[in-house]
Design an enzyme around this catalytic site. Structure first.
Site, PDB file in Angstrom:
ATOM      1  N   TYR A 183      12.009  -0.368 -12.871  1.00  0.00           N
ATOM      2  CA  TYR A 183      11.431  -0.481 -11.535  1.00  0.00           C
ATOM      3  C   TYR A 183      10.367  -1.577 -11.480  1.00  0.00           C
ATOM      4  O   TYR A 183       9.574  -1.722 -12.413  1.00  0.00           O
ATOM      5  CB  TYR A 183      10.781   0.851 -11.140  1.00  0.00           C
ATOM      6  CG  TYR A 183      10.183   0.803  -9.753  1.00  0.00           C
ATOM      7  CD1 TYR A 183      10.966   1.042  -8.640  1.00  0.00           C
ATOM      8  CD2 TYR A 183       8.834   0.492  -9.570  1.00  0.00           C
ATOM      9  CE1 TYR A 183      10.415   0.977  -7.366  1.00  0.00           C
ATOM     10  CE2 TYR A 183       8.287   0.423  -8.297  1.00  0.00           C
ATOM     11  CZ  TYR A 183       9.088   0.669  -7.196  1.00  0.00           C
ATOM     12  OH  TYR A 183       8.549   0.596  -5.933  1.00  0.00           O
ATOM     13  N   TRP A 215       8.594  -5.060  -8.835  1.00  0.00           N
ATOM     14  CA  TRP A 215       8.759  -6.079  -7.795  1.00  0.00           C
ATOM     15  C   TRP A 215       9.268  -7.415  -8.320  1.00  0.00           C
ATOM     16  O   TRP A 215       9.698  -8.256  -7.540  1.00  0.00           O
ATOM     17  CB  TRP A 215       7.435  -6.266  -7.056  1.00  0.00           C
ATOM     18  CG  TRP A 215       7.315  -5.353  -5.884  1.00  0.00           C
ATOM     19  CD1 TRP A 215       7.398  -3.989  -5.912  1.00  0.00           C
ATOM     20  CD2 TRP A 215       7.118  -5.741  -4.519  1.00  0.00           C
ATOM     21  NE1 TRP A 215       7.246  -3.499  -4.633  1.00  0.00           N
ATOM     22  CE2 TRP A 215       7.071  -4.544  -3.767  1.00  0.00           C
ATOM     23  CE3 TRP A 215       6.954  -6.958  -3.873  1.00  0.00           C
ATOM     24  CZ2 TRP A 215       6.877  -4.554  -2.376  1.00  0.00           C
ATOM     25  CZ3 TRP A 215       6.755  -6.965  -2.494  1.00  0.00           C
ATOM     26  CH2 TRP A 215       6.725  -5.774  -1.756  1.00  0.00           C
TER      27      TRP A 215
HETATM   28  N1  MGD Z   1      -2.025  -7.726  -0.849  1.00  0.00           N
HETATM   29  C1  MGD Z   1      -1.112  -6.820  -1.181  1.00  0.00           C
HETATM   30  N2  MGD Z   1      -0.297  -6.306  -0.234  1.00  0.00           N
HETATM   31  C2  MGD Z   1       0.646  -5.387  -0.559  1.00  0.00           C
HETATM   32  C3  MGD Z   1       0.826  -4.948  -1.897  1.00  0.00           C
HETATM   33  C4  MGD Z   1      -0.060  -5.501  -2.885  1.00  0.00           C
HETATM   34  O1  MGD Z   1       0.018  -5.157  -4.088  1.00  0.00           O
HETATM   35  N3  MGD Z   1      -0.991  -6.426  -2.487  1.00  0.00           N
HETATM   36  N4  MGD Z   1       1.813  -4.049  -2.206  1.00  0.00           N
HETATM   37  C5  MGD Z   1       2.910  -3.877  -1.282  1.00  0.00           C
HETATM   38  C6  MGD Z   1       3.613  -2.619  -1.542  1.00  0.00           C
HETATM   39  S1  MGD Z   1       4.605  -2.510  -2.918  1.00  0.00           S
HETATM   40  C7  MGD Z   1       3.562  -1.548  -0.725  1.00  0.00           C
HETATM   41  S2  MGD Z   1       4.458  -0.145  -1.083  1.00  0.00           S
HETATM   42  C8  MGD Z   1       2.732  -1.564   0.501  1.00  0.00           C
HETATM   43  C9  MGD Z   1       1.972  -0.251   0.644  1.00  0.00           C
HETATM   44  O2  MGD Z   1       1.399  -0.146   1.878  1.00  0.00           O
HETATM   45  P1  MGD Z   1       0.352   1.007   2.121  1.00  0.00           P
HETATM   46  O3  MGD Z   1       0.829   2.281   1.574  1.00  0.00           O
HETATM   47  O4  MGD Z   1       0.015   0.945   3.558  1.00  0.00           O
HETATM   48  O5  MGD Z   1      -0.860   0.456   1.237  1.00  0.00           O
HETATM   49  P2  MGD Z   1      -2.255   1.009   0.758  1.00  0.00           P
HETATM   50  O6  MGD Z   1      -3.170  -0.163   0.770  1.00  0.00           O
HETATM   51  O7  MGD Z   1      -2.115   1.733  -0.516  1.00  0.00           O
HETATM   52  O8  MGD Z   1      -2.670   2.076   1.839  1.00  0.00           O
HETATM   53  C10 MGD Z   1      -3.116   1.726   3.137  1.00  0.00           C
HETATM   54  C11 MGD Z   1      -4.360   2.488   3.455  1.00  0.00           C
HETATM   55  O9  MGD Z   1      -4.096   3.878   3.539  1.00  0.00           O
HETATM   56  C12 MGD Z   1      -5.325   4.538   3.408  1.00  0.00           C
HETATM   57  N5  MGD Z   1      -5.121   5.886   2.889  1.00  0.00           N
HETATM   58  C13 MGD Z   1      -4.931   6.272   1.609  1.00  0.00           C
HETATM   59  N6  MGD Z   1      -4.833   7.618   1.532  1.00  0.00           N
HETATM   60  C14 MGD Z   1      -4.963   8.083   2.799  1.00  0.00           C
HETATM   61  C15 MGD Z   1      -4.942   9.386   3.399  1.00  0.00           C
HETATM   62  O10 MGD Z   1      -4.767  10.415   2.751  1.00  0.00           O
HETATM   63  N7  MGD Z   1      -5.073   9.435   4.749  1.00  0.00           N
HETATM   64  C16 MGD Z   1      -5.249   8.333   5.514  1.00  0.00           C
HETATM   65  N8  MGD Z   1      -5.357   8.495   6.844  1.00  0.00           N
HETATM   66  N9  MGD Z   1      -5.299   7.110   4.991  1.00  0.00           N
HETATM   67  C17 MGD Z   1      -5.140   6.986   3.653  1.00  0.00           C
HETATM   68  C18 MGD Z   1      -6.163   3.707   2.471  1.00  0.00           C
HETATM   69  O11 MGD Z   1      -7.463   3.567   2.994  1.00  0.00           O
HETATM   70  C19 MGD Z   1      -5.405   2.412   2.365  1.00  0.00           C
HETATM   71  O12 MGD Z   1      -6.211   1.255   2.489  1.00  0.00           O
HETATM   72  O13 MGD Z   1       1.805  -2.641   0.441  1.00  0.00           O
HETATM   73  C20 MGD Z   1       2.442  -3.893   0.165  1.00  0.00           C
HETATM   74  N10 MGD Z   1       1.468  -4.929   0.416  1.00  0.00           N
HETATM   75  N1  MGD Z   2      -2.682   4.206  -8.431  1.00  0.00           N
HETATM   76  C1  MGD Z   2      -1.682   3.623  -7.770  1.00  0.00           C
HETATM   77  N2  MGD Z   2      -0.583   3.211  -8.444  1.00  0.00           N
HETATM   78  C2  MGD Z   2       0.429   2.615  -7.763  1.00  0.00           C
HETATM   79  C3  MGD Z   2       0.361   2.420  -6.364  1.00  0.00           C
HETATM   80  C4  MGD Z   2      -0.792   2.889  -5.677  1.00  0.00           C
HETATM   81  O1  MGD Z   2      -0.904   2.775  -4.444  1.00  0.00           O
HETATM   82  N3  MGD Z   2      -1.802   3.462  -6.420  1.00  0.00           N
HETATM   83  N4  MGD Z   2       1.393   1.797  -5.701  1.00  0.00           N
HETATM   84  C5  MGD Z   2       2.713   1.908  -6.292  1.00  0.00           C
HETATM   85  C6  MGD Z   2       3.664   1.008  -5.638  1.00  0.00           C
HETATM   86  S1  MGD Z   2       3.820   1.201  -3.960  1.00  0.00           S
HETATM   87  C7  MGD Z   2       4.415   0.107  -6.308  1.00  0.00           C
HETATM   88  S2  MGD Z   2       5.649  -0.725  -5.466  1.00  0.00           S
HETATM   89  C8  MGD Z   2       4.245  -0.114  -7.738  1.00  0.00           C
HETATM   90  C9  MGD Z   2       4.381  -1.597  -8.123  1.00  0.00           C
HETATM   91  O2  MGD Z   2       4.559  -1.717  -9.481  1.00  0.00           O
HETATM   92  P1  MGD Z   2       5.300  -2.979 -10.128  1.00  0.00           P
HETATM   93  O3  MGD Z   2       6.286  -3.539  -9.174  1.00  0.00           O
HETATM   94  O4  MGD Z   2       5.779  -2.562 -11.457  1.00  0.00           O
HETATM   95  O5  MGD Z   2       4.084  -3.992 -10.276  1.00  0.00           O
HETATM   96  P2  MGD Z   2       4.068  -5.563 -10.481  1.00  0.00           P
HETATM   97  O6  MGD Z   2       2.711  -5.885 -10.982  1.00  0.00           O
HETATM   98  O7  MGD Z   2       4.515  -6.246  -9.240  1.00  0.00           O
HETATM   99  O8  MGD Z   2       5.104  -5.770 -11.662  1.00  0.00           O
HETATM  100  C10 MGD Z   2       6.060  -6.764 -11.681  1.00  0.00           C
HETATM  101  C11 MGD Z   2       6.175  -7.307 -13.092  1.00  0.00           C
HETATM  102  O9  MGD Z   2       7.277  -8.213 -13.135  1.00  0.00           O
HETATM  103  C12 MGD Z   2       6.900  -9.375 -13.860  1.00  0.00           C
HETATM  104  N5  MGD Z   2       7.748 -10.474 -13.388  1.00  0.00           N
HETATM  105  C13 MGD Z   2       7.562 -11.280 -12.315  1.00  0.00           C
HETATM  106  N6  MGD Z   2       8.592 -12.136 -12.195  1.00  0.00           N
HETATM  107  C14 MGD Z   2       9.448 -11.870 -13.197  1.00  0.00           C
HETATM  108  C15 MGD Z   2      10.703 -12.429 -13.587  1.00  0.00           C
HETATM  109  O10 MGD Z   2      11.240 -13.337 -12.967  1.00  0.00           O
HETATM  110  N7  MGD Z   2      11.315 -11.874 -14.679  1.00  0.00           N
HETATM  111  C16 MGD Z   2      10.758 -10.852 -15.378  1.00  0.00           C
HETATM  112  N8  MGD Z   2      11.430 -10.380 -16.431  1.00  0.00           N
HETATM  113  N9  MGD Z   2       9.558 -10.324 -15.033  1.00  0.00           N
HETATM  114  C17 MGD Z   2       8.927 -10.818 -13.957  1.00  0.00           C
HETATM  115  C18 MGD Z   2       5.431  -9.555 -13.565  1.00  0.00           C
HETATM  116  O11 MGD Z   2       4.814 -10.346 -14.547  1.00  0.00           O
HETATM  117  C19 MGD Z   2       4.944  -8.096 -13.538  1.00  0.00           C
HETATM  118  O12 MGD Z   2       4.545  -7.659 -14.808  1.00  0.00           O
HETATM  119  O13 MGD Z   2       2.972   0.371  -8.150  1.00  0.00           O
HETATM  120  C20 MGD Z   2       2.766   1.735  -7.809  1.00  0.00           C
HETATM  121  N10 MGD Z   2       1.541   2.206  -8.453  1.00  0.00           N
HETATM  122 MO    MO Z   3       5.369  -0.381  -3.147  1.00  0.00          MO
END
Ligand code: MGD
Ligand code: MGD
Ligand code: MO
Length: 768
Positions: A114, A116
């Site tokens: 899993y 990104w």
């Molecule tokens: N810059 C940046 N953008 C991203 C990502 C990133 O790594 N960096 N990751 C991407 C990914 S993979 C995903 S899945 C999306 C996720 O998108 P979201 O799930 O929307 O992302 P978060 O920033 O975790 O959460 C949004 C807000 O929800 C609020 N929150 C947390 N818990 C609660 C709660 O119990 N109740 C309420 N009302 N609010 C709560 C927090 O204050 C938080 O800032 O974002 C994407 N966008």
């Molecule tokens: N506490 C907490 N934990 C969370 C979350 C949270 O809100 N709170 N959010 C969760 C969510 S929504 C998500 S989506 C996950 C995200 O978790 P991940 O998607 O696992 O996080 P990334 O850091 O994007 O990891 C991508 C990895 O791929 C590598 N990579 C990039 N390009 C390439 C390529 O071309 N080839 C190979 N082989 N590798 C590459 C990067 O170096 C990096 O290590 O985290 C989850 N974990």
């Molecule tokens: Mo995510």
């Protein structure tokens, strides 16, 4: 900016950039001229393409190399590595995969992998690895996401496929023109709109939000964090205790019902099972009336605030936005289910600007008004192995082979895994309770990883294969959620011996008799053309006319014109529910779901309910702060944490943690202090930030700081840098979805008084 328009393009999840290079090295990235809101995340990659964090040659953990698979697995993370040639590495990997499939069967290989990875359809690490694994007999896979597993499993029972709703979210122009009130549970943080999986041509969330606010949109930000809606939107800020949104939504439902503000006709025609839910609201089923007084005790919002919110939602055209973060919680199904139910009671689903949306600004695409390109992907073949896990159950799987667990109505058995193969994700970033993961990680005989940088995953592997970045290969970017198609041009030579994932796997497949099947004897250029032609054909069927391949390459990008009218989620269903039924058993919105009810799960009954989460401020004692580990504004998860933009955000070299002034005063802490954040699962250091936009009893710390243990290889060790997953619990959201629950977490913070250990997260391991 103009002068850069002749430069090649590259695409990343955080945007599209013009690439300046010189003598085979990238010198600078410039924002794409079509993008008025370029993300600052991208440019700094130039600083880390080379240097100490870059993996330059295949590397094998010494104990593994000397004594074979399964040797000293507790020394993962501490053993030095030994550099080897590609030839040796390929043979070792092929030999180990072959040994495993013969001795234990292909299901003993876990390649859920899993993550990104990077933008680009061909060099997409997961597509590559899954295709490869299918060519050698299959693998145990993962399903669902870390983003919103609880939501993606519950919604097909309630309303239909979440991905379809994300693709057809009511678009911003419809909101700007029609919506009076937007109630955003979890806010709509612009920081998250920087990102779009697979690439983004133009960042539109900010301009859309501005347009809607200028048109008079009122916004309520229901969140523990004020900045979850941009200041300029002048939103009303309502801050319930974290993880209590379901109770607030249920009390809103109660208010609508008891004050006869609900749309009974809509409920009759488009939903089923409301009576069962109404009996729960009024307390007929359990003796508890779910009114605002009740929810006020749970959420600590004033009762008045809940009543006023419910009444104002019934007064005009209302859009409810349900953030994805609401699903990454214990019982994370319930907020989505309750939110859909409230929207159904308001009766505006399918009307312009009304109803419900899932996570406006969670990524740039949600609510974006653009014509999406139906991009083709690399064919995966099919997986003969039937075993899978819900993605966040990885530690459970490794620790409990052969044991049973429940998932979406099934009773399943964890497979016995001997090899873990990861490319394009980072479990030492994404998984909850890293101390538990560290124990689980000792189980497999072999861990194989493709990475480009020495992050915590690479450091905890047995075999590390160095891969390229997007800037070192040609590719095509089309996100299924973005209007831009981009030709990503190779701009630099890969340093050292780094190879494309495709070439790594082609090399291994040669030793396993799978080369022809895996490559179909196409090179990069041939695959790109193939993928483009498939995409062009898919597009033609949808009335989008893409240029021929050579013209596309010459211009470097293509974007079809936007649709003439805004998207309105479920408008066809509303106009004609008989001919456009929902993809649920009844064809309607299921406020009560007989299927889920039959599963008999105590943690997910047949209609939305409030249940106490594992940890919340209602049961806080020793650990009185609710930790919100949300998405970082300065990077994508752990990606580019080593680049200057993310590093500039650190406080004293540690990941920032924010609390409000009164919480800081109570603990005698000041801005800039290095603090120890801890609970019974683990501890990490962090740099204190004081912010009056954080609710009482809440601490905010973004995900993504590279895990940096004080004593490597030792579960329970302090993380010196600030990875919040040292603290989060590793439990499934419910037996229905088994999703991750990172946002359900209590901690305490204290000043760190010992000598400050230096951060070593960005130093490579010892390589012999
Ligand atoms: N810059 C940046 N953008 C991203 C990502 C990133 O790594 N960096 N990751 C991407 C990914 S993979 C995903 S899945 C999306 C996720 O998108 P979201 O799930 O929307 O992302 P978060 O920033 O975790 O959460 C949004 C807000 O929800 C609020 N929150 C947390 N818990 C609660 C709660 O119990 N109740 C309420 N009302 N609010 C709560 C927090 O204050 C938080 O800032 O974002 C994407 N966008
Ligand atoms: N506490 C907490 N934990 C969370 C979350 C949270 O809100 N709170 N959010 C969760 C969510 S929504 C998500 S989506 C996950 C995200 O978790 P991940 O998607 O696992 O996080 P990334 O850091 O994007 O990891 C991508 C990895 O791929 C590598 N990579 C990039 N390009 C390439 C390529 O071309 N080839 C190979 N082989 N590798 C590459 C990067 O170096 C990096 O290590 O985290 C989850 N974990
Ligand atoms: Mo995510």
């Amino acid at each position: 900016m103009k002068k850069h328009t002749s430069l090649p393009l590259t695409s990343a999840h955080w945007g599209t950039y013009r690439v300046e290079s010189c003598n085979g090295k990238v010198s600078a990235l410039h924002g794409f001229e079509q993008d008025d809101d370029v993300s600052p995340i991208g440019a700094g990659i130039t600083e880390v393409l080379e240097g100490p964090t870059r993996i330059l040659a295949p590397a094998i953990r010494r104990s593994w190399l000397e004594s074979g698979p399964g040797s000293c697995t507790h020394r993962r993370g501490t053993d030095p590595f030994v550099s080897v040639s590609w030839e040796t590495a390929e043979k070792l990997v092929a030999g180990e995969l072959d040994r495993t499939r013969k001795k234990f069967g292909n299901q003993a290989i876990y390649a859920g992998s899993y993550g990104w990875a990077s933008a680009g359809r061909f060099h997409h690490a997961q597509s590559q690895i899954h295709r490869f694994m299918n060519c050698i007999g299959g693998y145990t896979r993962s399903r669902d996401t870390y983003s919103f597993a609880a939501g993606e499993v519950i919604l097909p029972h309630v309303m239909g496929n979440l991905y379809a709703f994300l693709a057809f979210t009511t678009s911003w122009p419809s909101i700007a023109r029609n919506t009076d009130l937007l109630v955003a549970f979890g806010g709509m943080p612009l920081k998250n709109g920087q990102i779009n999986s697979g690439g983004v041509g133009r960042h539109t969330q900010q301009e859309n939000l501005r347009m809607a606010v200028e048109a008079g949109l009122q916004i309520v930000n229901v969140s523990p964090i004020r900045s979850d809606v941009a200041d300029f939107a002048n939103a009303q800020w309502i801050a319930p205790r974290p993880n209590t949104d379901t109770a607030v939504l249920i009390a809103i439902a109660h208010t609508l019902y008891s004050e006869n503000l609900h749309d009974q006709e809509f409920l009759n025609r488009y939903t089923c099972g409301f009576e069962r839910f109404a009996a729960y609201l009024t307390g007929r089923t359990d003796g508890v009336v779910k009114n605002a007084t009740w929810a006020s005790r749970i959420s600590q919002l004033p009762q008045r605030e809940i009543l006023d919110l419910a009444r104002s939602m019934a007064r005009g055209r209302t859009m409810i936005s349900l953030s994805w973060s609401l699903t990454r919680q214990d019982h994370g199904e319930q907020a989505f289910w309750a939110g859909v139910t409230v929207a159904a009671m308001l009766g505006q689903i399918g009307l312009p600007g009304g109803g419900v949306g899932f996570g406006y600004s969670a990524t740039n695409s949600v609510g974006d008004h653009g014509t999406k390109i139906p991009g083709a992907s690399l064919p995966q073949g099919s997986n003969p192995v039937q075993t899978y896990i819900p993605v966040a159950r990885i530690s459970d799987m490794l620790l409990h082979p052969g044991e049973r667990y429940s998932y979406n109505g099934e009773s399943r058995i964890y497979p016995d895994i001997h090899v873990v193969y990861w490319a394009g994700g980072n479990p030492f970033h994404h998984h909850q309770d890293i101390n538990r993961l560290l124990r689980a990680w000792q189980k497999p005989d072999t861990v194989i990883v493709h990475e480009w940088c020495w992050n915590s995953l690479a450091k905890h592997a047995d075999i590390v294969l160095p891969c390229t970045t997007t800037l070192e290969r040609n590719d095509l970017a089309f996100s299924p959620r973005d209007p831009f198609a981009v030709f990503m041009e190779k701009a630099a030579e890969a340093p050292g011996q780094a190879r494309n994932d495709y070439d790594i796997l082609s090399g291994i497949s040669r030793h396993m008799g799978a080369y022809e099947a895996f490559t179909e004897e196409r090179n990069e250029a041939e695959w790109l053309k193939w993928i483009y032609m498939q995409t062009r054909e898919n597009s033609r069927k949808r009335g989008i006319s893409m240029p021929d391949y050579d013209s596309f390459r010459a211009k470097r990008w293509f974007a079809p014109p936007p649709p003439d009218t805004p998207t309105i989620l479920l408008d066809a269903f509303r106009k004609d529910p008989d001919n456009y039924p929902l993809k649920t058993p009844s064809g309607k919105i299921q406020i009560f779901c007989p299927t889920i009810d039959r599963f008999g799960y105590a943690d997910c009954p047949g209609h939305p309910v409030w249940m106490e989460p594992l940890e919340w401020l209602g049961n806080a004692d020793q650990f009185p702060l609710h930790l919100i580990s949300n998405q970082p504004s300065t990077r994508l998860h752990s990606q580019l944490d080593h680049a200057p933009y993310s590093r500039a955000s650190k406080v004293n070299g540690r990941e920032p943690i924010a609390i409000n002034p009164s919480e800081a005063r109570r603990r005698g802490l000041k801005h800039g202090d290095v603090v120890r954040v801890h609970n019974n699962r683990g501890a990490c250091l962090a740099g204190l930030v004081i912010d009056d936009g954080i609710r009482n009893s809440v601490a905010q710390m973004s995900t993504g700081a590279w895990f940096d243990p004080l004593e490597p290889g030792t579960p329970g060790s302090l993380c010196k840098h600030g990875n919040p997953n040292m603290l989060t619990p590793d439990k499934g959201s419910s037996q229905l979805s088994q999703g991750p629950i990172a946002q359900t977490c209590l901690v305490e913070i204290e000043k760190f008084n010992g000598p400050l250990p230096p951060v070593t997260a960005f130093e490579p391991p010892q390589i012999l």
